[in-house]
Enzyme design. Structure first.
Site, mmCIF file in Angstrom:
data_model
loop_
_atom_site.group_PDB
_atom_site.id
_atom_site.type_symbol
_atom_site.label_atom_id
_atom_site.label_comp_id
_atom_site.label_asym_id
_atom_site.label_seq_id
_atom_site.Cartn_x
_atom_site.Cartn_y
_atom_site.Cartn_z
ATOM 1 N N SER A 182 0.822 -1.206 0.000
ATOM 2 C CA SER A 182 0.000 0.000 0.000
ATOM 3 C C SER A 182 0.860 1.263 0.000
ATOM 4 C CB SER A 182 -0.958 -0.038 1.197
ATOM 5 O OG SER A 182 -1.924 0.980 1.111
ATOM 6 N N ASP A 389 -9.135 -3.407 -5.316
ATOM 7 C CA ASP A 389 -9.025 -4.268 -4.134
ATOM 8 C C ASP A 389 -9.946 -3.831 -3.002
ATOM 9 O OD1 ASP A 389 -7.811 -2.031 -2.970
ATOM 10 O OD2 ASP A 389 -5.780 -2.789 -3.245
ATOM 11 N N HIS A 414 -7.582 -5.453 -0.224
ATOM 12 C CA HIS A 414 -6.402 -4.621 -0.023
ATOM 13 C C HIS A 414 -5.474 -5.148 1.071
ATOM 14 C CE1 HIS A 414 -4.039 -1.005 -0.403
ATOM 15 N NE2 HIS A 414 -4.139 -0.775 0.889
#
Length: 537
Positions: A182, A389, A414
């Site tokens: 991320s 996601d 995610h």
């Protein structure tokens, strides 16, 4: 009848997967070191008393979570330094370095017993990598950071430079594989831009997972107006309130740096939509849907948050949409857009797909329009979604702007992608922790179907269907072929039947034989021969 054969095929495929030997814990001295870098909210943070040195975990915790969060982590942005400073001037926020940095990014609340998987971060990946032969402090390390800060804050980048050097030395001066998740991808990309010489000196490969390279438009727009919860389900009742989180994030440069990149050519431009009540030229009320592109949305954020305040230690502190942070974030976007990968470093990108992901946001409705922008925080956002996601659109995650060795899409969520076994398999290959010459992450085949034949015919009132299917199983395990038993094929059988329920005149049966041939050149050849017979009144 065909359903019975499908059940048999699925059962055999599951058996083939379970038959593979489980890896044993060992240390592989030939592995290159790995440094794990989390995303936003992915590091344990502690508040240290500046007078007596006592510390307490303030992120993540369950007991008194919201109170400690507000008193220790709420902060203000200092435009002169680019740093976010805690309102509590008596404490400092630090990241624990236990277990060579892995403690802070493993399980974010080690004290949680029930539902602890909700606070797992890199936990499953760490467990998996230890099974591959990595060793904490020798070939496996972590880098946690204060995620409130900008991704280009020099204090954080200096810590990362020192971490890279220490990992390099601890591993016997081997170059490092960085795995980011991320927002950690933005942090490393900023470091690569501003300290390319250090990056090239110490880094061998960089693998980015679910990175919001061009922002997370829908997620961030609703975060500015409504806050966000990092935990779903019943655990929310014991965690940080969305309002408390909102008041923190409104002063965090990292959040502004996740806004949609201004110079990116989106396939569909993300917009902020608001159903509003307006007066026409004759003074009559009209309900209209207004749309604002990213640049225009800033005026909405400014007005909606113009009266936002928090009460802290008896003082009312205004926290409007921060234009100074926006200016800082725009400079970060420019830096990231001009990034270049050093020639000696290889880059890989794993992005997640197959989930509806917020891209644009709509507030109000034709029946319930927004009459006052200050009330937006009380409206539930409705999302216009794209593939992604659940947090980062696939379009953003793929647009790294770098010369990638490979980009691989994996269906997943995610955070959940960090526990995905397809991702583990890909990482194992890229990190050279396997010896599988046949594996290709772009296909991700481990069990390869090589033949399939199915025939069906009627015979004396019976429906007869025969099936033959063959697979090649690519295996890392080398069987002992000197053993006479291992040179013999292994033969098993399976049968399944299905009654007709209330209609007893309907019946079906299927039988199958599975033959697993001895391993040859790293592969097992598997044959399935099945036949089903059914009778219908």
């Amino acid at each position: 009848m065909a359903m019975l054969l499908e059940d048999i095929v699925r059962a055999v495929e599951m058996w083939l997967k379970l038959r593979k030997k489980q890896p044993q814990m060992y240390v592989d001295p030939n592995l290159d070191p790995v440094l794990l870098v989390p995303g936003i909210a992915g590091s344990i943070l502690k508040a240290v008393d500046n007078e007596n040195g006592r510390d307490e975990r303030v992120w993540v915790r369950i007991l008194s979570a919201d109170y400690k969060f507000r008193t220790k982590l709420w902060s203000r942005f200092d435009p002169s330094t680019g740093r976010t400073v805690s309102l509590d001037q008596k404490t400092s926020i630090v990241v624990p370095e236990d277990r060579y940095g892995l403690y802070a990014i493993d399980m974010l609340d080690p004290d949680l017993i029930l539902g602890r998987d909700c606070v797992y971060y890199f936990h499953d990946m760490i467990v998996e990598m230890l099974q591959w032969g990595f060793q904490e402090g020798k070939t496996l390390f972590g880098f946690g950071y204060d995620f409130r800060q900008s991704n280009r804050l020099q204090d954080t980048l200096k810590r990362l430079a020192a971490k890279l050097e220490s990992v390099y030395e601890a591993s016997g001066r081997k170059k490092i594989n960085i795995i980011t998740h991320s927002m950690g991808g933005l942090l490393v990309k900023c470091f690569m831009c501003l300290h390319s010489d250090i990056f090239e000196k110490y880094v061998k490969n960089w693998i980015a997972i679910a990175a919001p390279f061009r922002g997370a438009p829908g997620y961030i727009a609703s975060t500015f107006l409504n806050g966000v919860s990092f935990v779903d389900g019943w655990e929310q009742n014991f965690f940080i309130s969305k309002w408390s989180m909102h008041q923190l994030l409104i002063e965090c440069p990292s959040i502004y740096e996740l806004m949609p990149c201004p110079d990116f050519n989106w396939q569909h431009v993300p917009v902020l939509e608001i159903w509003r009540e307006k007066q026409d030229t004759e003074g009559n009320p009209r309900i209209i849907l207004e749309s604002y592109c990213p640049n225009e949305s800033i005026e909405i954020f400014k007005e909606a948050l113009s009266s936002n305040i928090v009460d802290y230690d008896g003082e009312s502190i205004p926290l409007p949409f921060n234009l100074e942070i926006l200016k800082w974030a725009n400079e970060t976007h420019k830096l990231l857009s001009n990034a270049e990968l050093p020639s000696q470093v290889k880059f890989y990108n794993i992005y997640a797909t197959s989930l509806e992901t917020p891209h644009s946001v709509c507030y109000g409705s034709e029946d319930t329009p927004v009459t006052d922008l200050h009330q937006l925080q009380f409206f539930l956002p409705k999302y216009i979604c794209v593939d992604g996601d659940g947090t980062v659109p696939t379009e953003s995650a793929k647009a790294d702007g770098l010369n990638a060795e490979a980009r691989v899409g994996v269906p997943g969520e995610h955070r959940g992608i960090l526990s995905d076994h397809h991702v583990f398999r890909i990482l194992k290959h890229w990190l050279k922790a396997d010896s599988d010459p046949y594996y290709n992450p772009l296909n991700d085949y481990v069990i390869l179907p090589t033949a399939f034949v199915m025939e069906s015919h009627q015979e004396k009132g019976l429906q007869v269907t025969s099936l033959k299917e063959e697979w090649e199983i690519i295996s890392e395990d080398q069987d002992n072929l000197d053993d006479a038993e291992s040179r013999k094929p292994m033969i098993s059988s399976i049968s399944i039947s299905q009654g007709g329920g209330k209609n007893q005149s309907s019946h079906a049966e299927a039988r199958a034989t599975v033959t697993v041939h001895p391993q040859n050149e790293g592969k097992h050849h598997v044959e399935l021969n099945a036949i089903s017979v059914s009778v219908d009144a």
